[in-house]
Design an enzyme around this catalytic site. Structure first.
Site, PDB file in Angstrom:
ATOM      1  N   HIS A   3       0.817  -1.207   0.000  1.00 39.35           N
ATOM      2  CA  HIS A   3       0.000   0.000   0.000  1.00 39.35           C
ATOM      3  C   HIS A   3       0.853   1.261   0.000  1.00 39.35           C
ATOM      4  O   HIS A   3       0.565   2.219  -0.713  1.00 39.35           O
ATOM      5  CB  HIS A   3      -0.923  -0.016   1.218  1.00 39.35           C
ATOM      6  CG  HIS A   3      -2.010   1.004   1.155  1.00 39.35           C
ATOM      7  ND1 HIS A   3      -3.167   0.803   0.444  1.00 39.35           N
ATOM      8  CD2 HIS A   3      -2.113   2.230   1.700  1.00 39.35           C
ATOM      9  CE1 HIS A   3      -3.931   1.858   0.559  1.00 39.35           C
ATOM     10  NE2 HIS A   3      -3.323   2.749   1.315  1.00 39.35           N
ATOM     11  N   GLU A  51      -8.447   7.118  -5.045  1.00 38.45           N
ATOM     12  CA  GLU A  51      -7.850   6.190  -4.092  1.00 38.45           C
ATOM     13  C   GLU A  51      -8.856   5.107  -3.715  1.00 38.45           C
ATOM     14  O   GLU A  51     -10.049   5.337  -3.711  1.00 38.45           O
ATOM     15  CB  GLU A  51      -7.383   6.937  -2.850  1.00 38.45           C
ATOM     16  CG  GLU A  51      -6.479   6.088  -1.975  1.00 38.45           C
ATOM     17  CD  GLU A  51      -5.576   6.942  -1.099  1.00 38.45           C
ATOM     18  OE1 GLU A  51      -4.577   7.465  -1.619  1.00 38.45           O
ATOM     19  OE2 GLU A  51      -5.895   7.085   0.080  1.00 38.45           O
ATOM     20  N   SER A  52      -8.324   3.933  -3.384  1.00 39.47           N
ATOM     21  CA  SER A  52      -9.206   2.811  -3.059  1.00 39.47           C
ATOM     22  C   SER A  52      -9.395   2.667  -1.560  1.00 39.47           C
ATOM     23  O   SER A  52      -8.531   3.049  -0.776  1.00 39.47           O
ATOM     24  CB  SER A  52      -8.594   1.524  -3.603  1.00 39.47           C
ATOM     25  OG  SER A  52      -7.408   1.238  -2.903  1.00 39.47           O
ATOM     26  N   HIS A  53     -10.521   2.116  -1.173  1.00 39.32           N
ATOM     27  CA  HIS A  53     -10.731   1.678   0.202  1.00 39.32           C
ATOM     28  C   HIS A  53     -11.434   0.322   0.155  1.00 39.32           C
ATOM     29  O   HIS A  53     -12.462   0.112   0.787  1.00 39.32           O
ATOM     30  CB  HIS A  53     -11.515   2.719   1.011  1.00 39.32           C
ATOM     31  CG  HIS A  53     -10.747   3.231   2.179  1.00 39.32           C
ATOM     32  ND1 HIS A  53     -11.309   3.635   3.353  1.00 39.32           N
ATOM     33  CD2 HIS A  53      -9.417   3.380   2.353  1.00 39.32           C
ATOM     34  CE1 HIS A  53     -10.372   4.027   4.188  1.00 39.32           C
ATOM     35  NE2 HIS A  53      -9.215   3.886   3.611  1.00 39.32           N
ATOM     36  N   ARG A  79      -8.822  14.798   1.952  1.00 35.13           N
ATOM     37  CA  ARG A  79      -7.627  15.350   2.598  1.00 35.13           C
ATOM     38  C   ARG A  79      -6.447  15.390   1.632  1.00 35.13           C
ATOM     39  O   ARG A  79      -5.659  16.334   1.647  1.00 35.13           O
ATOM     40  CB  ARG A  79      -7.283  14.547   3.863  1.00 35.13           C
ATOM     41  CG  ARG A  79      -8.272  14.769   4.996  1.00 35.13           C
ATOM     42  CD  ARG A  79      -7.762  14.218   6.316  1.00 35.13           C
ATOM     43  NE  ARG A  79      -7.610  12.773   6.313  1.00 35.13           N
ATOM     44  CZ  ARG A  79      -8.594  11.894   6.478  1.00 35.13           C
ATOM     45  NH1 ARG A  79      -9.819  12.324   6.656  1.00 35.13           N
ATOM     46  NH2 ARG A  79      -8.367  10.598   6.474  1.00 35.13           N
ATOM     47  N   GLN A  87     -10.945   2.095  10.156  1.00 34.46           N
ATOM     48  CA  GLN A  87     -11.037   3.359  10.866  1.00 34.46           C
ATOM     49  C   GLN A  87     -12.484   3.845  10.900  1.00 34.46           C
ATOM     50  O   GLN A  87     -13.322   3.394  10.136  1.00 34.46           O
ATOM     51  CB  GLN A  87     -10.187   4.433  10.173  1.00 34.46           C
ATOM     52  CG  GLN A  87      -8.788   3.993   9.825  1.00 34.46           C
ATOM     53  CD  GLN A  87      -8.722   3.280   8.483  1.00 34.46           C
ATOM     54  OE1 GLN A  87      -9.627   2.555   8.108  1.00 34.46           O
ATOM     55  NE2 GLN A  87      -7.637   3.479   7.766  1.00 34.46           N
ATOM     56  N   GLU A 133      -4.264   4.655  12.346  1.00 37.27           N
ATOM     57  CA  GLU A 133      -4.822   5.335  11.171  1.00 37.27           C
ATOM     58  C   GLU A 133      -6.102   6.067  11.551  1.00 37.27           C
ATOM     59  O   GLU A 133      -7.029   6.178  10.750  1.00 37.27           O
ATOM     60  CB  GLU A 133      -5.036   4.343  10.025  1.00 37.27           C
ATOM     61  CG  GLU A 133      -3.717   3.835   9.464  1.00 37.27           C
ATOM     62  CD  GLU A 133      -3.846   3.016   8.185  1.00 37.27           C
ATOM     63  OE1 GLU A 133      -4.951   2.924   7.625  1.00 37.27           O
ATOM     64  OE2 GLU A 133      -2.825   2.464   7.748  1.00 37.27           O
ATOM     65  N   SER A 187      -4.066  -0.976  -5.622  1.00 42.09           N
ATOM     66  CA  SER A 187      -4.675  -1.840  -4.615  1.00 42.09           C
ATOM     67  C   SER A 187      -4.539  -3.279  -5.092  1.00 42.09           C
ATOM     68  O   SER A 187      -5.217  -3.694  -6.036  1.00 42.09           O
ATOM     69  CB  SER A 187      -6.141  -1.468  -4.427  1.00 42.09           C
ATOM     70  OG  SER A 187      -6.773  -2.429  -3.607  1.00 42.09           O
TER      71      SER A 187
END
Lengths: 236, 788
Positions: B76, B120-122, B143, B267, B339, B564
């Protein structure tokens, strides 16, 4: 003439109201921080949309305790025009400036799309630029817009003509499908008894330019400005 | 006691840059586990990588240091299996201000303005905790953009789920959508589009990619660098808790049935704090009191502090005892790797800490000096003055071993690609039924169920809302507009990774030109399985090569993005999904064009390539036969480029009244989508599709390089003339019918040709009910048309 837009922590439509007033309507506007204890000689006050204090606990329930709200309540009591949009409407109800409450949407999901509103009362200082029965189109974007009040309050609102906007379909009819959140009596906006405080869930400031898809919200701001011009003391 | 020798603005400590720990080897903390091969393995480091750590340090790492390396050298953060491939992507153009390596890419859009954007990936967090996983994904990407000095102005999402007939998938889907909505709505950033695909290939491992766009004045650009010896590191925003520890490492493993136990690593988001942090950060950046700012995102304080040190070539020293925490007793290991969300690391100019604190306090946030910039190139961590980690910053951030793996195409995929589709085509007997079934597929049908949960109009700048070809916002104070889209067809990429990736870029560009925007730059999100498997590495390499070729030819450089990997559940990988997030610029926002037909009598024209009837990897094959097979559509990048220029020219001249990329579901579905619009006033269609293919291919083939447009009858001649000048074919398909009219599409030339003939109201009903119907809320969904 000057209109104050109140910024609470978490307000996110304050800038949109400010730009609509200054750039489109062409009236002086300024931001007032929630911790201010003065309205700075404003002629009208707007409580904008957003998620004041994250809407934690209950939408609008914490914002009403902001220092500036004391002044807003005084201002309203003196007959000053106050417009609450979306979260601002919720704050007005929490502050007791308007009756009733706004519950979670009936379908339990956030609703963001255009709706049609019928002008039920065109004789208020916020709606004099419209015709009674006129159908307006503008966006809603809320999770808690389901207007609720006891039967007695509702019949008084009806009897006094204080229901200013109702959710309708494009043809102006109050069908069940036209009500996006389950509001009692299809209520989208109401007035206080003296007629100087308006709360509404839809966003007129998002419908003020052709490029945004509608200019139907403009009338609320121009009606207000016209009212202020007419009532302002003549310049000495 | 060493800490008594220090002095600083806040009393003892390294806050003023007095290097206190220099030259001291860190000692193991009491209670720290011993460093054994098992402990190393648990941290996801190979024996070779561990040897490299020992070599860099010249000694055995402490437990804290091992944790730091583990996070920074995870896939990552360290990109160890993708870095070499990523170098193949074009990253430069005269308009690129900031390419890969920063929090977000930045391009010049003229008139002194710049656009920051990133995807961005989550994926992993969303697979185990969909609501918080998706919400914090939005928070993180916001952010990344505002730490560049840009105000976030729009978000998009690229989502993948299994089929909606699974209850688990419906739970994940509903949770992800609500998480995205609640977070973005609260912060007040409009969602302007994106894409979602449902396919059993994503059953256990959904993909959640979030993209954000931000606008700024060029001079407000700030980078994540820790410069200037003695400048002060400040922790800003939310306090540090025990959530998300080792999230970066978690994101670099395959999912399994045990992953549910990883839920504490997900998180928890607080969008209200994010909104305050956004306003405070932008104010800080413009104040001139700070030199650098970075999100404490993946790998938290560790990555933000060490990357800022690494980029500028200086060092940092910080004391974990000074970091504001949510609970007592947190170890340096936990504080460094937490995190927790909505936190920033700020580098304040020496002596400006009070001013920084004052700004943060106005937004009801904390700012605390935790360390300082040094000049020795070390990432040094103290705990109440005792050194617990002392690592050379550059080898930590840049020295992660990178690998080129063996890549071999899976024989199974070759077999699928070479499948003869003729028997399936021959089995198709009812075109009308096929058409309606396709329209009711959530891949084709309206995504309104999703985007009605997102605020799309806040900020009063959205000109094209979700549901069209691409989202468009105006740029206040100029005539310009910005368009953005995300695209990738995972089935194509599965069957042919290189071609699939090219198609993703080509489709994104087509979507942008359809609204009138010139494709300008790309951010990418490479979602793949375990790269240690040769067949997965093959997909990754091929996809990057395809993307590189298309981006180079279209002059849309890749300015950053996200990788990812390990998107696998119980050993089964997702389809390779290299998502392309593309942005474009409209010179005149008033020329913006939408996807739906405008008026009865308008002429419908198909621009671009011929319809050969490409059914490989098509939605028709999946919906009607449950198959993902065949050779995906051919793509001719030069033809695509000609088409892009032609469509843009036609839009600029005001000839074209609607434009829609013709992709999944073929021409029949594109015609239907253009006919129903947003459902308020569906217009009939009378069209005829010609070509060498059979009726199934003509109606549902997904041939690339085609754009469906409409124009006034009087403009048809000019349209054909201009198309010819641009070297693109233009074929008249028919005309737009009346309101509530008939939707008729004939395949073939003869009068007896097979045809679809359905009232357009029924078309609209099926189209808009696609997702509500599957979410079992059809009775609560609003009717599609104005007859409410």
């Amino acid at each position: 003439m000057k209109i104050s837009v109140i910024t609470f922590p978490g307000s996110n439509c304050d800038y949109d109201c400010y730009k609509a007033l200054r750039d489109v309507v062409g009236v002086d506007a300024e931001f007032r921080w929630h911790k201010d204890r003065e309205l700075g000689g404003a002629d009208a006050v707007i409580l904008p949309g957003g998620f004041s204090y994250g809407d934690y606990l209950r939408a609008g329930s914490i914002a009403r305790f902001s220092p500036i709200m004391e002044k807003v309540v005084e201002f309203a009591a003196d007959g000053g025009p106050v417009l609450g949009i979306c979260n601002g409407f919720q704050i007005l109800c929490e502050a007791g400036l308007l009756p009733g409450a706004l519950l979670r949407n009936e379908g339990l999901t956030f609703q963001s799309h255009d709706v049609h509103l019928r002008v039920e009362n065109a004789e208020t200082l916020f709606t004099s630029g419209y015709q009674k029965g006129q159908v307006l189109r503008m966006p809603i974007a809320h999770g808690e817009g389901n207007y609720h009040a006891d039967t007695e309050t509702l019949s008084r609102l009806e009897g006094d003509g204080r229901i200013v906007f109702r959710y309708v379909n494009a043809e102006g009819e109050t069908t069940p499908w036209a009500n996006p959140n389950g509001s009692a009596h299809h209520i989208a906006g109401i007035l206080n008894e003296p007629g100087n405080v308006l709360g509404m869930m839809p966003h007129p400031e998002r419908a003020v330019e052709e490029i945004l898809g509608s200019t139907d919200g403009l009338g609320i701001f121009t009606s207000l400005v016209e009212h202020l011009s007419a009532t302002a003391p003549a310049p000495s | 006691m060493r800490h008594q020798e220090r002095s600083g603005a806040e009393g003892a400590g390294p806050a003023t840059g007095t290097e206190t720990g220099r030259g001291e080897a860190p000692e193991p903390r009491p209670g720290d586990p011993e460093i054994t091969p098992e402990v190393v393995d648990e941290h996801g480091l190979s024996p070779d990588e561990y040897d490299r750590v020992v070599e860099i340090l010249g000694r055995t790492p402490t437990f804290t240091e091992l944790g730091v390396f583990s996070a920074m050298w995870s896939e990552h953060c360290g990109y160890k299996n993708s870095k070499r491939l990523l170098r193949l992507l074009p990253t430069e153009a005269p308009w690129v201000i900031q390419g890969p390596g920063e929090n977000a890419g930045v391009i010049d859009i003229g008139e002194g303005l710049a656009l920051a954007f990133k995807i961005e990936s989550h994926n992993h967090p969303s697979a185990v905790e969909p609501y918080q996983g998706a919400a914090t994904g939005v928070g993180g990407i916001l952010r990344d953009v505002f730490t560049m000095g840009a105000r976030p102005v729009a978000v998009l999402n690229s989502l993948r789920f299994g089929d909606l007939d699974s209850g688990r998938v419906r739970y994940l889907f509903a949770g992800v959508v609500k998480g995205i909505g609640d977070y973005g709505n609260c912060v007040g950033i409009p969602n302007i589009g994106g894409e979602v695909h449902f396919d059993r290939g994503y059953e256990g491992n959904p993909l959640v990619n979030a993209m954000c766009l931000g606008l700024m004045k060029r001079e407000d650009l700030i980078r994540g660098e820790a410069e200037g010896v003695g400048n002060v590191l400040m922790a800003v925003g939310a306090r540090t808790g025990r959530d998300g520890i080792h999230g970066a490492t978690f994101a670099s493993e395959e999912l399994s049935e045990d992953s549910e136990a990883s839920r504490p690593q997900v998180q928890v988001g607080d969008p209200f704090t994010e909104k305050l942090l956004l306003e405070a950060s932008l104010e800080l950046i413009r104040s001139g009191h700070i030199v650098g700012i970075q999100d404490m995102g993946a790998a938290g304080l560790t990555s933000s502090a060490s990357e800022m040190a690494g980029r500028s070539g200086s060092g940092v020293e910080l004391d974990t005892a000074r970091v504001p925490v949510r609970e007592p007793g947190m170890t340096p290991y936990e504080i460094l790797l937490s995190e927790s969300q909505e936190r920033m690391l700020v580098v304040a100019k020496k002596g400006r800490e009070p001013q920084v604190r004052e700004i943060l306090e106005r937004w009801e946030l904390e700012a605390k000096a935790i360390g300082a910039v040094t000049d020795d190139g070390a990432f040094r961590v103290l705990e109440e003055g005792r050194v617990v980690a002392d690592i050379p910053a550059l080898p930590l951030t840049e020295g992660c071993p990178t690998y080129e793996r063996e890549g071999v195409e899976s024989p199974e995929v070759i077999g699928l690609r070479e499948t003869d589709l003729t028997p399936y085509v021959d089995k198709e007997t009812d075109l009308e039924e096929a058409f309606l079934e396709l329209l009711s597929s959530p891949n084709i049908g309206s995504k309104r169920w999703i985007y009605e949960q997102y605020d799309t109009t806040v900020r009063t700048q959205t000109v094209v809302r979700p549901g069209g070809s691409a989202g468009v916002i105006r740029v206040r104070g100029t005539r310009k507009g910005i368009a953005a889209t995300t695209d990738c067809n995972g089935r194509y990429t599965y069957l042919s990774p290189r071609r699939g990736a090219m198609i993703a870029v080509a489709e994104a560009a087509r979507n942008l030109v359809c609204v009138g925007a010139l494709p300008t730059a790309v951010t990418n999100n490479l979602n793949f399985g375990n790269p240690l498997k040769p067949e997965i590495y093959f997909q990754l390499r091929e996809a990057v090569l395809g993307m590189a070729e298309a981006c180079r030819l279209f002059e849309t450089p890749v300015t950053g993005g996200n990788v990812s990997l390990y998107n696998e559940t119980n050993g089964k990988a997702v389809y390779p999904t290299p998502v392309v997030g593309m942005v474009g610029v409209l010179e005149d926002i008033h020329r913006v064009t939408t996807h739906h037909f405008q008026e009865e009598g308008d002429v419908i024209v198909l621009l671009g390539g011929e319809t050969h009837g490409a059914l490989g990897g098509s939605e028709w094959l999946y919906v009607r036969h449950g198959q993902v097979a065949g050779d995906p559509p051919e793509v001719d990048l030069l033809e695509e480029r000609r088409l892009q220029h032609g469509v843009l020219a036609l839009i600029e001249r005001g000839i074209v009244r609607s434009a829609l990329d013709c992709s999944e579901g073929g021409l029949a579905c594109a015609l239907a989508t253009a006919a129903v619009g947003e459902g308020e006033a569906p217009l009939g269609v009378d069209a005829e599709v010609e070509g060498k293919a059979g009726p199934v291919g003509l109606l549902f083939g997904e041939d690339q390089g085609r754009v469906l447009v409409s124009c006034r009858p009087g403009d048809e001649g000019e349209l054909h003339r201009m198309a010819k000048n641009h070297g693109i074919a233009a074929r008249r398909l028919g005309t737009v019918g009346g309101p509530r009219g008939m939707f008729t599409v004939r395949a073939g030339t003869a009068a007896t040709a097979d045809s679809i003939r359905v009232p357009v109201d029924e078309v609209a009903q099926v189209f808009f009910d696609a997702i509500p119907h599957r979410m079992k809320v059809v009775e609560a969904s609003r009717p599609s048309s104005a007859s409410t």
